[in-house]
Design a protein around this motif. Structure first.
Motif, mmCIF file in Angstrom:
data_model
loop_
_atom_site.group_PDB
_atom_site.id
_atom_site.type_symbol
_atom_site.label_atom_id
_atom_site.label_comp_id
_atom_site.label_asym_id
_atom_site.label_seq_id
_atom_site.Cartn_x
_atom_site.Cartn_y
_atom_site.Cartn_z
ATOM 1 N N UNK A 14 0.830 -1.210 0.000
ATOM 2 C CA UNK A 14 0.000 0.000 0.000
ATOM 3 C C UNK A 14 0.864 1.260 0.000
ATOM 4 N N UNK A 15 2.114 1.128 0.452
ATOM 5 C CA UNK A 15 3.069 2.244 0.413
ATOM 6 C C UNK A 15 3.831 2.295 -0.905
ATOM 7 N N UNK A 16 3.609 1.300 -1.775
ATOM 8 C CA UNK A 16 4.422 1.160 -2.981
ATOM 9 C C UNK A 16 3.806 1.745 -4.223
ATOM 10 N N UNK A 21 -2.318 -0.551 -2.850
ATOM 11 C CA UNK A 21 -1.808 -1.914 -2.667
ATOM 12 C C UNK A 21 -1.995 -2.752 -3.919
ATOM 13 N N UNK A 22 -1.196 -3.825 -3.975
ATOM 14 C CA UNK A 22 -1.217 -4.715 -5.121
ATOM 15 C C UNK A 22 -1.946 -6.011 -4.793
ATOM 16 N N UNK A 23 -1.910 -6.936 -5.727
ATOM 17 C CA UNK A 23 -2.674 -8.193 -5.650
ATOM 18 C C UNK A 23 -2.419 -8.999 -4.388
ATOM 19 N N UNK A 24 -2.687 -10.278 -4.447
ATOM 20 C CA UNK A 24 -2.575 -11.173 -3.305
ATOM 21 C C UNK A 24 -1.211 -11.079 -2.625
ATOM 22 N N UNK A 25 -1.225 -11.100 -1.303
ATOM 23 C CA UNK A 25 0.010 -10.996 -0.526
ATOM 24 C C UNK A 25 1.020 -12.062 -0.926
ATOM 25 N N UNK A 26 0.579 -13.283 -1.168
ATOM 26 C CA UNK A 26 1.509 -14.373 -1.469
ATOM 27 C C UNK A 26 2.253 -14.158 -2.789
ATOM 28 N N UNK A 27 1.795 -13.228 -3.612
ATOM 29 C CA UNK A 27 2.454 -12.917 -4.876
ATOM 30 C C UNK A 27 3.496 -11.807 -4.717
ATOM 31 N N UNK A 28 3.548 -11.183 -3.551
ATOM 32 C CA UNK A 28 4.404 -10.025 -3.325
ATOM 33 C C UNK A 28 5.649 -10.397 -2.538
ATOM 34 N N UNK A 29 6.663 -9.554 -2.620
ATOM 35 C CA UNK A 29 7.888 -9.742 -1.852
ATOM 36 C C UNK A 29 7.792 -8.908 -0.582
ATOM 37 N N UNK A 30 8.067 -9.544 0.555
ATOM 38 C CA UNK A 30 8.014 -8.857 1.845
ATOM 39 C C UNK A 30 9.384 -8.479 2.366
ATOM 40 N N UNK A 31 10.429 -9.069 1.794
ATOM 41 C CA UNK A 31 11.794 -8.782 2.210
ATOM 42 C C UNK A 31 12.766 -9.576 1.368
ATOM 43 N N UNK A 32 14.060 -9.320 1.577
ATOM 44 C CA UNK A 32 15.061 -10.002 0.764
ATOM 45 C C UNK A 32 16.405 -10.038 1.473
#
Length: 140
Positions: free
Chosen positions: A51-53, A70-81
Motif C-alpha cells: 500500500x506504500x508502494x 496496494x497490489x494483488x494477493x500478498x503471497x504474490x508479493x515480496x516482503x523482504x530479501x
C-alpha cells in the motif's frame, strides 16, 4: 556466486501488523547474525506493505504509467530479501533450510554476473557493466 533470497509477503506483513511476532523477530535476528558471521549475508531488508508502494508500467512506446499500491494477493508479493554470497545454489538452499520460518514461501534466484553475458553482447558493453559494478562496490 550471489543469490537473491526473496521472502514472500503474507497478510500480516501486508497490513504492517507485526504485533505478536516478537519471538519470530528474535529468532530471525539470531539467524541473521549466523549469516553475517559466516560471511554469507551481503545485504538484507524487510519491505513496507505494498500500500506504500508504486509500480511503473511501460507501454510499447516507452511511456511510463504509475500504479499506486496496494497490489494483488500478498503471497504474490515480496516482503523482504537478502543478498547472499555462496559457492552454489545448493549451499544457499542448505542455509535457507535453517531459517526460522513457519508457513512462509521463499524464492532463491542467482544474481546475473557479467560473465553470463559472454558471447551474447559485445565485450565493450560487458566491460562498461563491470566498471559500473566496480564503482558501486558490487562483485562481478
Amino acid at each position: 556466486m550471489r543469490v537473491m533470497v526473496l521472502v514472500k509477503a503474507n497478510e500480516d506483513s501486508e497490513r504492517g501488523d507485526y504485533s505478536g511476532h516478537e519471538e519470530e523477530f528474535a529468532a530471525m535476528g539470531k539467524y541473521n547474525e549466523e549469516l553475517l558471521k559466516s560471511g554469507i549475508m551481503l545485504a538484507g531488508e524487510g519491505l513496507t506493505p505494498s500500500s506504500d508502494g508504486k509500480r511503473v508500467a511501460f507501454g510499447e512506446d516507452g511511456a511510463a504509467r504509475v500504479i499506486d499500491g496496494p497490489f494483488a494477493e500478498a503471497k504474490e508479493l515480496v516482503g523482504g530479501f537478502w543478498i547472499w554470497q555462496v559457492s552454489s545454489m545448493d549451499e544457499a538452499v542448505e542455509w535457507l533450510k535453517r531459517a526460522p520460518f513457519k508457513g512462509a514461501s521463499v524464492e532463491l534466484r542467482r544474481v546475473v554476473e557479467p560473465a553470463d553475458f559472454e558471447g551474447k553482447i559485445s565485450r565493450d558493453l560487458i566491460d562498461a557493466e563491470q566498471r559500473l559494478r566496480d564503482q558501486t562496490g558490487q562483485q562481478g
